[in-house]
Every structure is written in structure tokens, then in C-alpha cells.
Scaffold this active site. Structure first.
Site, PDB file in Angstrom:
ATOM      1  N   LYS A   1      20.636  -9.949  -9.151  1.00 25.87           N
ATOM      2  CA  LYS A   1      19.680  -9.922 -10.258  1.00 25.87           C
ATOM      3  C   LYS A   1      19.342  -8.479 -10.598  1.00 25.87           C
ATOM      4  O   LYS A   1      18.596  -7.806  -9.905  1.00 25.87           O
ATOM      5  CB  LYS A   1      18.393 -10.683  -9.930  1.00 25.87           C
ATOM      6  CG  LYS A   1      17.654 -10.995 -11.238  1.00 25.87           C
ATOM      7  CD  LYS A   1      16.155 -11.065 -11.164  1.00 25.87           C
ATOM      8  CE  LYS A   1      15.429  -9.782 -11.035  1.00 25.87           C
ATOM      9  NZ  LYS A   1      15.441  -8.916 -12.243  1.00 25.87           N
TER      10      LYS A   1
ATOM     11  N   GLY B   1      13.075  -1.694  -4.463  1.00 24.22           N
ATOM     12  CA  GLY B   1      12.073  -1.619  -5.519  1.00 24.22           C
ATOM     13  C   GLY B   1      10.740  -1.158  -4.953  1.00 24.22           C
ATOM     14  O   GLY B   1      10.704  -0.447  -3.946  1.00 24.22           O
ATOM     15  N   SER B   2       9.675  -1.583  -5.591  1.00 22.51           N
ATOM     16  CA  SER B   2       8.352  -1.095  -5.208  1.00 22.51           C
ATOM     17  C   SER B   2       7.868  -1.766  -3.925  1.00 22.51           C
ATOM     18  O   SER B   2       8.261  -2.889  -3.604  1.00 22.51           O
ATOM     19  CB  SER B   2       7.361  -1.361  -6.329  1.00 22.51           C
ATOM     20  OG  SER B   2       7.216  -2.753  -6.522  1.00 22.51           O
ATOM     21  N   THR B   3       7.003  -1.073  -3.213  1.00 19.88           N
ATOM     22  CA  THR B   3       6.436  -1.633  -1.985  1.00 19.88           C
ATOM     23  C   THR B   3       5.618  -2.876  -2.296  1.00 19.88           C
ATOM     24  O   THR B   3       5.679  -3.865  -1.552  1.00 19.88           O
ATOM     25  CB  THR B   3       5.599  -0.560  -1.259  1.00 19.88           C
ATOM     26  OG1 THR B   3       6.496   0.460  -0.793  1.00 19.88           O
ATOM     27  CG2 THR B   3       4.856  -1.130  -0.068  1.00 19.88           C
TER      28      THR B   3
ATOM     29  N   GLY C   1       7.961  -5.669  -2.811  1.00 24.82           N
ATOM     30  CA  GLY C   1       8.629  -5.899  -1.525  1.00 24.82           C
ATOM     31  C   GLY C   1       7.780  -6.732  -0.577  1.00 24.82           C
ATOM     32  O   GLY C   1       8.286  -7.612   0.120  1.00 24.82           O
TER      33      GLY C   1
ATOM     34  N   GLU D   1      14.230  -2.002   0.789  1.00 26.30           N
ATOM     35  CA  GLU D   1      14.199  -0.551   0.638  1.00 26.30           C
ATOM     36  C   GLU D   1      13.163  -0.262  -0.433  1.00 26.30           C
ATOM     37  O   GLU D   1      13.369  -0.602  -1.602  1.00 26.30           O
ATOM     38  CB  GLU D   1      15.596  -0.059   0.233  1.00 26.30           C
ATOM     39  CG  GLU D   1      15.894   1.349   0.706  1.00 26.30           C
ATOM     40  CD  GLU D   1      15.792   2.362  -0.388  1.00 26.30           C
ATOM     41  OE1 GLU D   1      14.659   2.684  -0.795  1.00 26.30           O
ATOM     42  OE2 GLU D   1      16.848   2.851  -0.840  1.00 26.30           O
TER      43      GLU D   1
ATOM     44  N   CYS E   1      14.000   7.008  -5.373  1.00 19.43           N
ATOM     45  CA  CYS E   1      13.126   6.577  -4.268  1.00 19.43           C
ATOM     46  C   CYS E   1      12.987   7.650  -3.206  1.00 19.43           C
ATOM     47  O   CYS E   1      11.941   7.806  -2.606  1.00 19.43           O
ATOM     48  CB  CYS E   1      13.605   5.258  -3.681  1.00 19.43           C
ATOM     49  SG  CYS E   1      15.337   5.241  -3.244  1.00 19.43           S
TER      50      CYS E   1
ATOM     51  N   GLU F   1       3.096   6.589  -4.798  1.00 18.58           N
ATOM     52  CA  GLU F   1       4.390   6.953  -5.379  1.00 18.58           C
ATOM     53  C   GLU F   1       4.223   7.025  -6.898  1.00 18.58           C
ATOM     54  O   GLU F   1       3.876   6.035  -7.532  1.00 18.58           O
ATOM     55  CB  GLU F   1       5.433   5.897  -5.012  1.00 18.58           C
ATOM     56  CG  GLU F   1       6.800   6.185  -5.587  1.00 18.58           C
ATOM     57  CD  GLU F   1       7.831   5.105  -5.267  1.00 18.58           C
ATOM     58  OE1 GLU F   1       7.614   3.937  -5.627  1.00 18.58           O
ATOM     59  OE2 GLU F   1       8.859   5.440  -4.661  1.00 18.58           O
TER      60      GLU F   1
HETATM   61  P1  NAI Z   1       9.623  -3.850  -8.994  1.00 20.08           P
HETATM   62  O1  NAI Z   1       9.724  -3.546  -7.549  1.00 20.08           O
HETATM   63  O2  NAI Z   1       8.614  -4.850  -9.390  1.00 20.08           O
HETATM   64  O3  NAI Z   1      11.049  -4.327  -9.545  1.00 20.08           O
HETATM   65  C1  NAI Z   1      12.272  -4.145  -8.871  1.00 20.08           C
HETATM   66  C2  NAI Z   1      13.101  -5.408  -8.988  1.00 20.08           C
HETATM   67  O4  NAI Z   1      12.397  -6.496  -8.401  1.00 20.08           O
HETATM   68  C3  NAI Z   1      13.406  -5.843 -10.418  1.00 20.08           C
HETATM   69  O5  NAI Z   1      14.707  -6.374 -10.467  1.00 20.08           O
HETATM   70  C4  NAI Z   1      12.401  -6.932 -10.659  1.00 20.08           C
HETATM   71  O6  NAI Z   1      12.799  -7.857 -11.629  1.00 20.08           O
HETATM   72  C5  NAI Z   1      12.323  -7.582  -9.294  1.00 20.08           C
HETATM   73  N1  NAI Z   1      11.094  -8.339  -9.045  1.00 20.08           N
HETATM   74  C6  NAI Z   1       9.847  -8.090  -9.502  1.00 20.08           C
HETATM   75  N2  NAI Z   1       8.987  -9.014  -9.056  1.00 20.08           N
HETATM   76  C7  NAI Z   1       9.686  -9.876  -8.288  1.00 20.08           C
HETATM   77  C8  NAI Z   1       9.351 -11.046  -7.543  1.00 20.08           C
HETATM   78  N3  NAI Z   1       8.116 -11.503  -7.499  1.00 20.08           N
HETATM   79  N4  NAI Z   1      10.327 -11.688  -6.875  1.00 20.08           N
HETATM   80  C9  NAI Z   1      11.586 -11.222  -6.890  1.00 20.08           C
HETATM   81  N5  NAI Z   1      11.965 -10.138  -7.580  1.00 20.08           N
HETATM   82  C10 NAI Z   1      11.032  -9.456  -8.265  1.00 20.08           C
HETATM   83  O7  NAI Z   1       9.402  -2.466  -9.731  1.00 20.08           O
HETATM   84  P2  NAI Z   1       8.935  -2.185 -11.250  1.00 20.08           P
HETATM   85  O8  NAI Z   1       7.850  -3.103 -11.639  1.00 20.08           O
HETATM   86  O9  NAI Z   1      10.120  -2.127 -12.112  1.00 20.08           O
HETATM   87  O10 NAI Z   1       8.345  -0.730 -11.090  1.00 20.08           O
HETATM   88  C11 NAI Z   1       7.040  -0.542 -10.582  1.00 20.08           C
HETATM   89  C12 NAI Z   1       6.970   0.682  -9.711  1.00 20.08           C
HETATM   90  O11 NAI Z   1       7.750   0.482  -8.555  1.00 20.08           O
HETATM   91  C13 NAI Z   1       7.517   1.948 -10.309  1.00 20.08           C
HETATM   92  O12 NAI Z   1       6.575   2.568 -11.107  1.00 20.08           O
HETATM   93  C14 NAI Z   1       7.868   2.745  -9.097  1.00 20.08           C
HETATM   94  O13 NAI Z   1       6.739   3.423  -8.610  1.00 20.08           O
HETATM   95  C15 NAI Z   1       8.263   1.714  -8.087  1.00 20.08           C
HETATM   96  N6  NAI Z   1       9.717   1.577  -7.951  1.00 20.08           N
HETATM   97  C16 NAI Z   1      10.287   2.117  -6.838  1.00 20.08           C
HETATM   98  C17 NAI Z   1      11.642   2.048  -6.663  1.00 20.08           C
HETATM   99  C18 NAI Z   1      12.283   2.633  -5.477  1.00 20.08           C
HETATM  100  O14 NAI Z   1      13.515   2.642  -5.393  1.00 20.08           O
HETATM  101  N7  NAI Z   1      11.533   3.142  -4.536  1.00 20.08           N
HETATM  102  C19 NAI Z   1      12.519   1.444  -7.675  1.00 20.08           C
HETATM  103  C20 NAI Z   1      11.808   0.866  -8.799  1.00 20.08           C
HETATM  104  C21 NAI Z   1      10.455   0.952  -8.903  1.00 20.08           C
END
Ligand code: NAI
Ligand code: MG
Length: 490
Positions: free
Chosen positions: A186, A239-241, A244, A261, A295, A392
Site C-alpha cells: 500500500k 512512517g510516523s511514530t 506506527g 521503522e 527519516c 520530528e
Molecule cells: P503516516 O505514518 O500516517 O503515513 C505513512 C503510511 O501509513 C501511509 O501509507 C499511510 O496511508 C499509512 N497509514 C496511515 N494511517 C494508517 C492506519 N491507521 N493503518 C494503516 N496504515 C496507515 O504519515 P503521514 O500522515 O503521511 O505524515 C505525518 C508525519 O509523519 C509527517 O509529518 C512526518 O513527521 C512523519 N513521517 C515520518 C516518516 C519517516 O520515515 N520517519 C515518513 C512519513 C511521515
């Protein structure tokens, strides 16, 4: 004449399920935009629980097919390598798609993202023929033939973020495919396009149908359905903590294997004896690359007072010279942030930092009113307790703290004073300091006298709330296996 990439972007996008391109059951779609203009450039399917169910079933059928040929370890090596070749053959197109979708500078897509994706595939391709068990000498009475077998864990759900969409997809898929798993991927809702193009390449190189399925959609619907699905054996998430935490909780319902991660606030510690010129360049590249949306970015600089002034001045000089602009302009070094929402978040952090008493040494503003551009920013006078330090930001924003100590315990305590533990960077020529700090720092990846950019042989992952499990290297492949222990009385 539109380029090949523009033609692909403008085409009708579907889901890749069981080797076929299918519409979503609910008929809903998500707009995809170009972050340098905010304009809609495409739309993709907003997949839902039914689509995820179809994809998981297709993935399971691929694993179960008793007549399946073309999936021996050597076949997998060949297929994964062939996908790398296909990526190389379409490198210019993929780089353009990535830049249109994420906003990142085309020179970065060309030099980092696309070659990185191909390199990951080639690294992992070799593992397919090298995953095995062991025979064990056992001491209990009797004669035994005792051994372990590594088997593919099963259907894996992979959920990725928007910052490195193709590399993120590939670095998750390649080890899972090497291990013999089948996949439901996804992509992030903001940046689904390069994964869909890769789906076409997967089809063209001849992976058995259903080994890779791609369901675009929102996290709260498609992502959540994947994490809940009882047919999924493992979830790998980046993705985000915050997200996660919810995923770990939801995956516990069915005791899925989980690798997460997550976020980071990685310290960069600079001692007076360091090569400051080299450090300044690496630190600026580390935080400004991909507009800080990385990240493992070194986002919190701890610099010894003796060299703080020249180092911060050198970093600000680099920031001042950086060309901010649309990613498609080959001169651009710093592109826009990914979305309006993220722009607001990053600017909000900077504003809060200012209110909390930080000094904006450079940058701090949005650039223009079209697209999501933020200037490279350096904040000095930051302290623990400020949100810019504790959280972050995920933007081109470097926080600077000055230290006076020489005691490594005291320095490490400051650097470790974060809930995160993804990466850390140390700059010194003194081996005692280097080894001493490496031992004390609570981070999954540590660099000494170097910035970012990794090698797929090296495991990555988080301490503390930056996640658990490791990706890359042997461990990253083994994370997609189940270990079976066999004892046969002989
Ligand atoms: P997110 O962590 O919510 O999204 C990442 C992925 O998770 C996307 O594919 C999203 O569709 C999916 N996702 C979201 N909610 C989910 C759920 N309940 N169940 C399963 N999958 C789900 O991150 P988002 O909202 O795009 O960004 C928010 C903040 O997260 C950013 O501002 C940044 O600070 C941080 N972030 C950190 C990353 C890293 O690699 N450390 C990468 C992306 C975002
Ligand atoms: Mg986009």
C-alpha cells in the site's frame, strides 16, 4: 508533446491484483497533486477493505499454487535482478514520475531514488539462493537428526510513506520476494504513482501473478484493512511514530509479525577537532536533502562551543546558496514539501520555535504562494522542552544546541534525551571520542565523520520509539521468514 512520464501520470490508474489491473470496488478515488504547483495531476483508486481482501487472497493463492513454476530461489534471483534492469531501462521516466509526484529535485530522483531502487533489488536478489537453516548437534538421549528450516513467512502487507516512494517500495519488496513471500503493497496516498509504474514493470518481467499486489488508498481504510486482515502474516511499516503505534496495536489482534521503522530526531555531534568544512557540507546535505523529509536526517546539531560560530555560519552559507524551486527544473537543489498539510505543519513548528525563544539564523519562511516551498532553515538557541527540539519536524529545519562538556557521558545524555533513536552522527578525529560515543548513543545507525546515504548490506532500524526490527542485510531478509526447528529420531 507530453513526455513518457507525463503520459503515464495522466493515464487511468487502477489496482494491481492477482496480475490484473482492476478498479476499486467502492468506486472512490484520490486526487494526486504536483507539490510544486498544488495542481491535480492524476487520480488513483481509493482502495477499501474489499480490495485489500481480494489482494490478500490473490497473494495467498500465489503462495499456495502447487503447480507454480518460476519461483525457485534461482528464479527469484533472476526475476528480482530483471526488475532492477527494467528500472534502469526506464530510469528517466521513473525519475520524472517521482519528481512530479513528490516534488523532489529531478537531479535527486535521477541520482538517488531510481539508482537506489535498482541497487536494492540487485543486493537482495542474491539472498534468494542463500537463505537456509542449520543442522544442530543435540545432547539429549537418543540419535537425532536436528535442523532448522527457514520458510517464507507468508503474505506480507507493506505500508510505506511518501518521502522516497519508489525506494521505499522496493527496499521493502525486495527482501520479502527474496524470502519467497507474496506481497500486498500500500503506497502512501500522496505519492502512489511510481509504485503503480513499477507494477507494470513487475508484470513485464514475468513475476508469477499475485506475488506482488498493489492497492492504493488511504491509511485509515486500505492501510487499516491490511493490518487487520487475518490472512496477512506480517506487516512492515515505515512512517510516523503515531501511526506506527496504532499499527502495532492493531496487528496484535492476530499476532502478526511486525517491523516498524518510525520517526527520528537524529543528533549530529561535532567536536572542535572535526573537519569542519566537510562536516558543514554533510550536515547541510543531511537536513536539506529531500527538503528534510528523510527519516534518518540529522535534524538536531550539537556543536561544541569552541567551533559553534564558524560551523553554523558555514551551514547557513550553504543554505543561502541552495536553489529552491520546482523539482522538474534540473538546477533545483531543494524542492517543495509534499503537501499543503505538511507545509502548514512545518511552518507551524518554526513559528512555535520562534515563540519559544529560538533564533532563526536563516530561512524560516514559505517561498512564494504557489506550491509548498519552505526555505532551508537553521534555528539556534534551541532547548529541550521546545517542540522543535522534542518532535520530528520532517522539514528543512536544523535545530542547533551548543555544548561545553568534554565528558562523554554528559554529552551522550544530552544527545539521547529524545524518545527517538533512529540515527546519530559523530564528527571527531579522536578515536577515543568516536568509539566512546558510539557505545553510549542509543540509535540504530551511527555514522562517524560522514553524512547520510547507506548500503543495503547494513541493517537499519530504530531504538526506542523509532521502531523495532531491522531492514536491510541478512536480518532484513530473515525478517520475512519463519524458523522451523525439526528433530527426527534416527
Ligand atoms: P503516516 O505514518 O500516517 O503515513 C505513512 C503510511 O501509513 C501511509 O501509507 C499511510 O496511508 C499509512 N497509514 C496511515 N494511517 C494508517 C492506519 N491507521 N493503518 C494503516 N496504515 C496507515 O504519515 P503521514 O500522515 O503521511 O505524515 C505525518 C508525519 O509523519 C509527517 O509529518 C512526518 O513527521 C512523519 N513521517 C515520518 C516518516 C519517516 O520515515 N520517519 C515518513 C512519513 C511521515
Ligand atoms: Mg503528489
Amino acid at each position: 508533446m507530453p513526455t513518457t512520464a507525463e503520459t503515464f501520470v495522466a493515464s487511468t490508474h487502477r489496482l494491481f491484483i492477482g496480475g490484473r489491473w482492476e478498479d476499486g470496488r467502492a468506486g472512490e478515488r484520490i486526487d494526486v497533486e504536483d507539490p510544486s504547483t498544488g495542481e491535480r495531476i492524476a487520480s488513483v483508486v481509493a482502495g477499501g477493505a474489499e480490495d485489500i481482501d481480494r489482494a490478500v487472497n490473490a497473494a495467498q493463492r500465489a503462495l499456495d499454487d502447487p503447480h507454480r513454476t518460476g519461483w525457485s530461489p534461482a528464479d527469484r534471483t533472476r526475476l528480482i535482478w530483471a526488475l532492477a534492469d527494467a528500472i534502469d531501462a526506464h530510469a528517466d521516466e521513473l525519475a520524472e514520475i517521482e519528481t512530479l509526484d513528490v516534488g523532489k529535485p529531478l537531479r535527486n530522483s535521477r541520482n538517488i531514488d531510481i539508482p537506489g531502487a535498482a541497487a536494492a533489488l540487485r543486493y537482495f536478489s542474491g539472498w534468494a539462493t542463500k537463505i537456509g537453516g542449520e543442522t544442530m548437534p543435540v545432547s539429549i538421549p537418543g540419535d537425532w537428526h536436528a535442523y532448522t528450516v527457514r520458510e517464507a513467512v507468508g503474505v506480507v502487507g507493506q505500508i510505506i510513506p511518501w518521502n522516497y516512494p519508489l525506494m521505499g517500495a522496493v527496499t521493502k519488496m525486495a527482501p520479502a520476494l527474496a524470502a519467497g513471500c507474496s506481497i500486498v503493497l500500500k503506497p502512501a496516498e500522496q505519492t502512489p504513482l511510481s509504485a503503480l509504474r513499477m507494477g507494470q514493470l513487475i508484470e513485464s518481467v514475468g513475476f508469477p501473478s499475485g506475488t506482488v499486489n498493489i492497492v492504493t488508498g488511504h491509511g485509515r481504510s486500505a492501510g487499516a484493512a491490511l493490518v487487520q486482515h487475518p490472512g496477512v502474516a506480517k506487516i512492515s511499516f515505515t512512517g510516523s511514530t503515531a501511526t506506527g503505534k496504532g499499527i502495532v496495536r492493531a496487528a496484535s489482534e492476530t499476532i502478526k509479525r511486525v517491523t516498524v521503522e518510525l520517526g527520528g530526531k537524529s543528533p549530529v555531534i561535532v567536536f572542535p577537532d572535526a573537519d569542519l568544512e566537510k562536516a558543514a557540507v554533510a550536515i547541510a546535505q543531511g537536513i536539506f536533502l529531500n527538503s528534510g523529509q528523510t527519516c534518518s536526517a540529522g535534524s538536531h546539531l550539537f556543536v561544541h562551543r569552541a567551533v559553534a560560530e564558524p560551523l553554523v555560519a558555514a551551514i547557513c552559507d550553504i543554505a543561502r546558496e541552495m536553489r529552491l524551486g520546482p523539482g522538474m527544473d534540473i538546477q533545483t537543489q531543494l524542492g517543495p514539501l509534499v503537501s499543503a498539510q505538511h507545509l502548514e505543519k512545518v511552518l507551524g513548528f518554526v513559528e512555535q520555535g520562534r515563540r519559544d525563544g529560538a533564533t532563526i539564523a536563516i530561512g524560516g519562511l514559505r517561498r512564494g504562494d504557489r506550491g509548498y516551498f519552505v526555505e532551508p532553515t537553521v534555528l539556534t538557541g534551541t532547548r529541550p522542552g521546545m517542540s522543535v527540539v522534542d518532535e520530528e519536524i520532517f522539514g528543512p529545519v536544523l535545530c542547533v544546541s551548543i555544548f561545553d562538556e568534554t565528558d562523554l557521558d554528559a554529552i551522550a545524555e544530552k544527545a539521547n534525551a529524545t524518545v527517538y533513536g533512529l540515527a546519530a552522527y559523530v564528527w571527531t578525529r579522536d578515536v577515543r571520542i568516536a568509539h566512546g560515543l558510539v557505545r553510549r548513543l542509543k540509535a540504530g545507525s551511527i555514522r562517524v565523520n560522514a553524512g547520510g546515504g547507506g548500503d543495503f548490506a547494513m541493517p537499519v532500524g530504530g531504538y526506542k520509539q523509532s521502531g523495532f526490527g531491522r531492514e536491510n542485510g541478512r536480518l532484513g531478509v530473515e525478517a520475512y521468514t519463519e524458523l522451523k526447528s525439526v528433530m527426527m529420531a534416527v
